[in-house]
Write a protein that holds these residues in place. Structure first.
Motif, mmCIF file in Angstrom:
data_model
loop_
_atom_site.group_PDB
_atom_site.id
_atom_site.type_symbol
_atom_site.label_atom_id
_atom_site.label_comp_id
_atom_site.label_asym_id
_atom_site.label_seq_id
_atom_site.Cartn_x
_atom_site.Cartn_y
_atom_site.Cartn_z
ATOM 1 N N ALA A 23 20.563 -14.592 -43.379
ATOM 2 C CA ALA A 23 20.759 -15.060 -42.005
ATOM 3 C C ALA A 23 21.552 -16.361 -41.995
ATOM 4 O O ALA A 23 21.404 -17.191 -42.890
ATOM 5 N N TYR A 54 14.231 -13.249 -38.351
ATOM 6 C CA TYR A 54 15.270 -13.511 -39.350
ATOM 7 C C TYR A 54 16.633 -13.022 -38.848
ATOM 8 O O TYR A 54 17.538 -12.756 -39.617
ATOM 9 N N GLN A 55 16.748 -12.889 -37.525
ATOM 10 C CA GLN A 55 18.020 -12.633 -36.852
ATOM 11 C C GLN A 55 18.179 -13.686 -35.769
ATOM 12 O O GLN A 55 17.192 -14.122 -35.160
ATOM 13 N N THR A 56 19.414 -14.066 -35.498
ATOM 14 C CA THR A 56 19.665 -14.924 -34.343
ATOM 15 C C THR A 56 19.584 -14.076 -33.076
ATOM 16 O O THR A 56 19.748 -12.850 -33.127
ATOM 17 N N ARG A 116 19.401 -4.591 -43.435
ATOM 18 C CA ARG A 116 18.196 -4.400 -44.258
ATOM 19 C C ARG A 116 18.642 -3.920 -45.639
ATOM 20 O O ARG A 116 18.567 -2.745 -45.976
ATOM 21 N N LYS A 149 25.085 -10.225 -38.226
ATOM 22 C CA LYS A 149 23.734 -9.662 -38.136
ATOM 23 C C LYS A 149 23.283 -9.260 -39.535
ATOM 24 O O LYS A 149 24.043 -8.646 -40.292
ATOM 25 N N VAL A 150 22.055 -9.617 -39.881
ATOM 26 C CA VAL A 150 21.530 -9.310 -41.216
ATOM 27 C C VAL A 150 21.203 -7.828 -41.307
ATOM 28 O O VAL A 150 20.560 -7.261 -40.410
ATOM 29 N N GLU A 175 26.859 -6.220 -37.768
ATOM 30 C CA GLU A 175 26.070 -6.017 -38.988
ATOM 31 C C GLU A 175 26.915 -6.235 -40.238
ATOM 32 O O GLU A 175 28.065 -5.814 -40.299
ATOM 33 N N ALA A 194 22.956 -12.272 -32.580
ATOM 34 C CA ALA A 194 23.536 -11.468 -33.667
ATOM 35 C C ALA A 194 24.193 -10.216 -33.104
ATOM 36 O O ALA A 194 23.617 -9.534 -32.254
ATOM 37 N N ARG A 225 19.050 0.580 -41.825
ATOM 38 C CA ARG A 225 18.087 0.174 -40.788
ATOM 39 C C ARG A 225 16.757 0.900 -40.959
ATOM 40 O O ARG A 225 15.693 0.323 -40.762
ATOM 41 N N LEU A 259 14.466 -6.196 -44.923
ATOM 42 C CA LEU A 259 15.245 -7.423 -44.777
ATOM 43 C C LEU A 259 15.245 -8.203 -46.091
ATOM 44 O O LEU A 259 14.195 -8.359 -46.716
#
Length: 406
Positions: A203, A190-192, A70, A67-68, A198, A195, A167, A172
Motif C-alpha cells: 500500500a 490496507y487500501q486507500t 491480493r 490499488k493493492v 490494481e 484506490a 481477488r 493481501l
C-alpha cells in the motif's frame, strides 16, 4: 550543485526503533492517527483530521491511486505440503501490470517462493470460488533465478481475468514485519479510500489516513488535488544490504500520469505542490527527469528514469520546459496517459524540481524511504524522528503520519 549520494553510508541513517512502537493494526478510524507537522523548522503535534487546516490554501495535493492486489497465494503440492507464492511482477504475455491483470487463461510472473526447496517440480494448486462456481489455479515453477522464480499460472474457468483470480484466491501481502496473516479488516484498511488501479503489492501507506470526511474538507477549502499511479513493488520492503548506496539497486516501478495532471502542474507552477507519500513524490520528481531527457533527446522514446540519472545528468532544463515536453510527447503519440518506469533514488544531495512538501508515515531505519525524507528536510530528519519516538507516535505502515514542509 547536486552531489552524488553513491558514497553515502546507509548506517548514517539509522535510529533505534523499539518493536513495540511498530503499529500492528490500524486504528478504528483512519483520520484519528496522529500528525506530526514540521514547518520551517518547528514541530507541532496534531491529529490527522486537522490536516486541511495545516495545508497552504493554494497547495496542490497529489495522491497515488494504485490499488493493492491480493498477491500472496498459498498453493497445495500433490504431496500435501503448502507453497507460498508472492507475485512480484508480470513477465508474459504482458509486462505492463494493467494488461497482465486483464490476462485470461494463463500467464507467467516473477514470484518469491516460500518453502521453495521442497517444491522442485510438478504443479501446486489453489482451490477457490469465483462467480458462484468452483475454480482452480495451478502454478508450475519454470526456473529459479537469483532471489525469485518464474512461475507459470493457469486457471479454470479460463475466461476469468487474472485480477479476479487474485481477488478470489489470494491474500493481501501485508508487510513482513507485521508477522501475521491478513484479516477481513485489512482488506478494507490496507487500501486507500481512493484506490483505483490494481497493481501494487504494497500500500502507499501515507494515503491510508485519508477518510472521505478529510477529502470533503479539502474540497470545501478549495485545496486542489491530483492523482498519479505508481504500482508499489516488493522492493519497497527490500532492506539496503550494501554499506554504501553505490551497492544498492533500486527496483524499477511502473508509473502512469495523465495529461490532465501535467496541465495541473504547469498551472500550479508558482504554488506549492505536496506529495501524499514517497511513491507520489518519486513519481512527480521522475516527471522532471523524463521531460528533461525529451528536451535534450527528442527522439529518445525510452521513458525510464534510472537510479543515478539525477546525479549524472544535471541538465539546465526548466521544470516548465520538462513538463511541456511530456505533454508534447503525449500529443504526438495520440495518448492521454504517460506510461513510464522509474528507479529514481532520492537521497541527500538531490535537488527537488516539483515537490515542496510531503505527507508520509515514519519509516524503517536504514531504508531508502528514510533517505528520501533526509533529502527533503536535511539533517533535521533526526530531530523529527526523535520527537516522534519521545511522544509515542506509532511507526511504519499502520502507524501515524507527518506533514513535512521544510
Amino acid at each position: 550543485m547536486t552531489t552524488n549520494p553513491r558514497q553515502l553510508s546507509i548506517h548514517d541513517f539509522t535510529y533505534q526503533l523499539p518493536p513495540e512502537r511498530i503499529a500492528p493494526e490500524p486504528l478504528a478510524r483512519r483520520d484519528q492517527s496522529r500528525l506530526l507537522v514540521y514547518r520551517g523548522g518547528t514541530i507541532t503535534d496534531r491529529v490527522f483530521s486537522q490536516l486541511p487546516a495545516e495545508l497552504p490554501a493554494d497547495a496542490l495535493l497529489v495522491f497515488n491511486d494504485t490499488k493493492v492486489v491480493r498477491a500472496r497465494l498459498f498453493a497445495q503440492k500433490p504431496t500435501g505440503g503448502t507453497v507460498e507464492l508472492f507475485c512480484l511482477e508480470p513477465v508474459a504475455p504482458h509486462r505492463a501490470v494493467e494488461l497482465a491483470m486483464q490476462q485470461t487463461g494463463a500467464c507467467v510472473w516473477k514470484c518469491l517462493v516460500g518453502n521453495g526447496k521442497r517444491w522442485k517440480t510438478g504443479p501446486a494448486t489453489v482451490a477457490f470460488t469465483a462467480r458462484g462456481q468452483a475454480a482452480t489455479l495451478t502454478a508450475e515453477r519454470l526456473e529459479a533465478q537469483e532471489g525469485y522464480s518464474l512461475v507459470q499460472f493457469s486457471w479454470q474457468p479460463a475466461e476469468l481475468p487474472f485480477a479476479e483470480v487474485l481477488r478470489e484466491a489470494g491474500h493481501l501481502p501485508l508487510p513482513p514485519y507485521l508477522n501475521r496473516t491478513d484479516t477481513a479488516a485489512d482488506a478494507v484498511r490496507y487500501q486507500t479510500v481512493y484506490a483505483a488501479h490494481e497493481g501494487a503489492v504494497a500500500a502507499p501507506t501515507a494515503g491510508l489516513h485519508f477518510s472521505e470526511e478529510v477529502l470533503s474538507e479539502l474540497a470545501s477549502k478549495g485545496i486542489s488535488t491530483g492523482r498519479v499511479t505508481l504500482h508499489v513493488g516488493a522492493g519497497t520492503f527490500q532492506p539496503v544490504k550494501a554499506d554504501q548506496m553505490a551497492g544498492h539497486a533500486m527496483h524499477a516501478e511502473p508509473i502512469s500520469v495523465s495529461a490532465e495532471l501535467l496541465r495541473q502542474l504547469l498551472n500550479h507552477a508558482s504554488r506549492p505542490v505536496l506529495a501524499v507519500g514517497t511513491t507520489s513524490l518519486r513519481t512527480l520528481e521522475s516527471l522532471y527527469w523524463l521531460g528533461a531527457r525529451l528536451v535534450q533527446h527528442p527522439t529518445d522514446a525510452a521513458l525510464h528514469v534510472s537510479q543515478w540519472q539525477p546525479y549524472e545528468e544535471v541538465p539546465e532544463v526548466a521544470t516548465k520546459a520538462a513538463l511541456e515536453a511530456l505533454l508534447a510527447h503525449l500529443t504526438a503519440t495520440g495518448e492521454d496517459v504517460l506510461h513510464a518506469t522509474t528507479q529514481l533514488l532520492i537521497a541527500p544531495g538531490y535537488r527537488f524540481r516539483l515537490v515542496q512538501g510531503l505527507i508520509t508515515n515514519f519509516h524503517q531505519p536504514e531504508s531508502t524511504l528514510l533517505l528520501l525524507v533526509a533529502a527533503l528536510v536535511g539533517p533535521r530528519w533526526r530531530e523529527i524522528y526523535d520527537h516522534a519516538l519521545a511522544h509515542d507516535y506509532r511507526f511504519l505502515s499502520y502507524g501515524d503520519s507527518s506533514l513535512l514542509l521544510p
